[in-house]
Enzyme design. Structure first.
Site, PDB file in Angstrom:
ATOM      1  CB  SER A 176      -4.079 -18.530  -5.453  1.00 51.60           C
ATOM      2  OG  SER A 176      -5.194 -18.386  -6.325  1.00 51.60           O
ATOM      3  CG  PHE A 211      -9.252  -2.447 -17.159  1.00 54.10           C
ATOM      4  CD1 PHE A 211      -8.373  -3.136 -16.350  1.00 54.10           C
ATOM      5  CD2 PHE A 211      -8.826  -2.084 -18.438  1.00 54.10           C
ATOM      6  CE1 PHE A 211      -7.100  -3.465 -16.799  1.00 54.10           C
ATOM      7  CE2 PHE A 211      -7.566  -2.409 -18.895  1.00 54.10           C
ATOM      8  CZ  PHE A 211      -6.701  -3.105 -18.067  1.00 54.10           C
ATOM      9  CB  THR A 244      -9.426  -1.994 -11.353  1.00 51.23           C
ATOM     10  OG1 THR A 244      -9.148  -2.325  -9.984  1.00 51.23           O
ATOM     11  CG2 THR A 244      -8.798  -3.035 -12.263  1.00 51.23           C
ATOM     12  CD  GLU A 245     -15.233   2.269  -9.696  1.00 50.02           C
ATOM     13  OE1 GLU A 245     -16.080   2.918  -9.061  1.00 50.02           O
ATOM     14  OE2 GLU A 245     -15.512   1.575 -10.701  1.00 50.02           O
ATOM     15  CG  MET A 248     -15.432  -1.194  -5.701  1.00 44.86           C
ATOM     16  SD  MET A 248     -16.546   0.076  -6.301  1.00 44.86           S
ATOM     17  CE  MET A 248     -18.082  -0.456  -5.546  1.00 44.86           C
ATOM     18  CG  ASP A 273     -10.568  -8.991  -9.534  1.00 46.13           C
ATOM     19  OD1 ASP A 273     -10.221  -7.809  -9.643  1.00 46.13           O
ATOM     20  OD2 ASP A 273     -10.302  -9.692  -8.550  1.00 46.13           O
ATOM     21  CG  LEU A 309      -6.822 -11.519 -11.978  1.00 45.20           C
ATOM     22  CD1 LEU A 309      -5.433 -11.091 -12.408  1.00 45.20           C
ATOM     23  CD2 LEU A 309      -7.015 -11.274 -10.504  1.00 45.20           C
TER      24      LEU A 309
END
Length: 544
Positions: free
Chosen positions: A71, A121, A139-140, A142, A208, A211
């Site tokens: 979202s 980050f 970012t990294e 995964m 995150d 974020l």
């Protein structure tokens, strides 16, 4: 190995082609007449067409390959041209100038957060165009995605407790790193969707973080995160690291039961009412292991002062590495119900290498521990001096004694609370029939003033039909609504009204048609409710 070499080789070619094309563009169009030049250039352009955007410094490429969506963000695959390593690009929604300024201040801090269990980050850049204004986070990446997606791969098969403990240990280590910073960093939006895993190694990382900071700073801290994982005090906007412990407990519940917390609720308002009253999700009753159930209950307590710290959880025997020994309270149920200060403990040495010759595999070392008198470390050292334990085992035993005594004290307190609560809930007093969640609240909204509340229409006409006919009509009215849940309108709920020196202060919860939850407060006598409603609509549209 060969497959990895081929992938690395293709990456090198892609980076070289991209740099070559940039050099050609900078030097102008190439001279015609070169044999095969047009075909080669077309091939290079085809190779570079995958990169739809480049960071301002030319370090990161963004590909048109969407690997996730939420979202608040859209996630794309990217590439670090300096290392040839794939990265994860998060493109957030539009942000105000104030939000951008605050994020720039925290960017350097997040770049310095280096830990094996924290998603790295790398950098960010801003996009400021007429039709697109956002921040792109790098970012990294995964390899196996989020932990929630990974859990879905198990299907109906439950994850073993051993694997869950392995995951939880890593999550707790990441949180401990954040909480030990100066000042402490609170994640605020911890959930299985923000925990990432590498399936080949089993490594788990908390992600995150930037974020989550953006989301909680947006709209003056009124746009809150995921209601299913939010602690009660988050709604009051006065919280500390304990909110991450609460969210961790909900994550652990999802891992154990493979169910999303509060999935039985139909919206944020129902979740809010359960959370602030301390009602656990229905999936909590499906936990089979008693120790796991106790830990989750401890982490998700209503009072944040009663929750453990991350450090206490890491020291708990449940998350400890297997030391080849197990400590239990003898006759635990009877001991919990009593007030005896002398506790009987039983130690079993499961590892044959740590077991003394005087003890067999099925035998236990039983000893007494006196509450508020004995010391765990001294007790363990006495066992070493008596020849019952090897010298290198006294520290793990002392830690297990601490955990068992703490668990026993918590169980006794919980037992006393249950006995103190009057048994009046089994026979509720006669009164009006219960209403749907939020019904009474909506009525108060209409009566207070001209607040922009959305409420179902109320039929006040008098009918002479029988009760059976009326109930049949109600069922017919309800059925179409269930089919149109995707078309629901925004809904406003009054949470509480508190008195103050300037008059009543109203706290409200707004559920948008995008399943977002927004809380806000206003002075009933002095606030301009029309201006508030226009502001809410504007901010909701801006954040969507």
């Amino acid at each position: 190995m060969r497959k990895l070499e081929r992938e690395n080789e293709s990456l090198r070619h892609a980076i070289e082609n991209y740099r070559e094309l940039e050099r050609r563009r900078a030097s102008g169009p190439s001279a015609p007449g070169t044999a095969g030049g047009e075909d080669a250039e077309d091939g290079e352009e085809d190779e570079v067409e995958k990169a739809v955007e480049v960071s301002p410094n030319g370090t990161f490429l963004k590909f048109n390959e969407e690997i996730g969506r939420g979202s608040f963000k859209t996630v794309y695959k990217g590439l670090d041209t300096t290392t040839g390593v794939f990265v994860r690009l998060l493109s957030g929604n539009r942000l105000s100038k104030k939000d951008r300024d605050r994020f720039r201040e925290e960017a350097d801090l997040m770049k310095g957060l280096t830990h094996p269990n924290i998603v790295r980050f790398y950098d960010f850049w801003e996009v400021d165009k007429p039709k697109r204004s956002c921040i792109v986070l790098v970012t990294e990446l995964m390899t196996s995605g989020t932990l929630r997606t990974y859990l879905k791969n198990f299907g109906q098969k439950k994850v073993s407790l051993k694997i869950i403990k392995l995951w939880c240990r890593q999550i707790l280590r990441g949180l401990q790193f954040l909480h030990s910073r100066n000042p402490p960093i609170i994640h605020r939006d911890l959930k299985c969707d923000n925990i990432f895993i590498s399936g080949t190694t089993g490594q788990v990382k908390v992600g995150d973080l930037g974020l989550a900071t953006l989301k909680n700073r947006s709209f003056a801290k009124s746009v809150i995160g995921t209601p299913e994982f939010m602690a009660p005090e988050v709604y009051e906007e006065h919280y500390d690291e304990a909110v991450d412990v609460y969210a961790f407990g909900m994550c652990m519940l999802e891992m154990v039961t493979a169910e999303y917390p509060y999935s039985e609720c139909t919206g944020p308002a129902q979740i809010y009412k359960k959370v602030i009253t301390g009602i656990k999700p229905s999936s909590f009753e499906k936990i089979e292991d008693a120790q796991t159930r106790e830990l989750i209950e401890w982490c998700t307590r209503l009072n944040n002062k009663e929750r453990p710290t991350v450090k206490q959880l890491l020291n708990h025997e449940f998350f400890a590495e297997d030391c080849g020994m197990r400590l239990d309270v003898a006759n635990r149920e009877e001991t919990v119900s009593s007030d005896r200060s002398v506790i009987e403990l039983q130690l079993r040495v499961l590892d044959a290498k740590k077991r003394r010759d005087t003890h067999k595999e099925n035998e236990a070392i039983q000893f007494n521990y006196v509450l508020n008198k004995d010391n765990p470390e001294e007790t363990a050292k006495q066992m070493v001096m008596s020849g019952l334990l090897a010298e290198e085992n006294w520290r793990p035993v002392a830690k297990m004694i601490v955990n068992q005594i703490q668990s026993l004290v918590r169980a006794r307190e919980e037992k006393r609370r249950e006995q103190a609560v009057p048994q009046t809930q089994s026979a509720p007093a006669a009164g009006p029939a219960p209403t749907a969640p939020g019904a009474a609240v909506h009525a108060s909204v209409h009566a207070s003033a001209s607040l922009p509340a959305v409420s179902a229409p109320v039929d006040t006409s008098v009918s002479t039909e029988s009760d059976a006919a009326l109930s049949e009509k109600k069922e017919k009215k309800i059925r179409p609504r269930r089919r149109k849940t995707c078309e629901r309108l925004p809904r406003l709920t009054v949470l509480e009204v508190k008195g103050s020196d300037n008059g009543p202060v109203v706290s409200c919860l707004l559920e948008t048609n995008q399943s977002q939850a927004i809380t806000f407060k206003f002075d009933l006598h002095e606030a301009d409710v029309t201006a508030i409603s226009y502001k809410m609509v504007y901010e909701c549209n801006r954040l969507q």
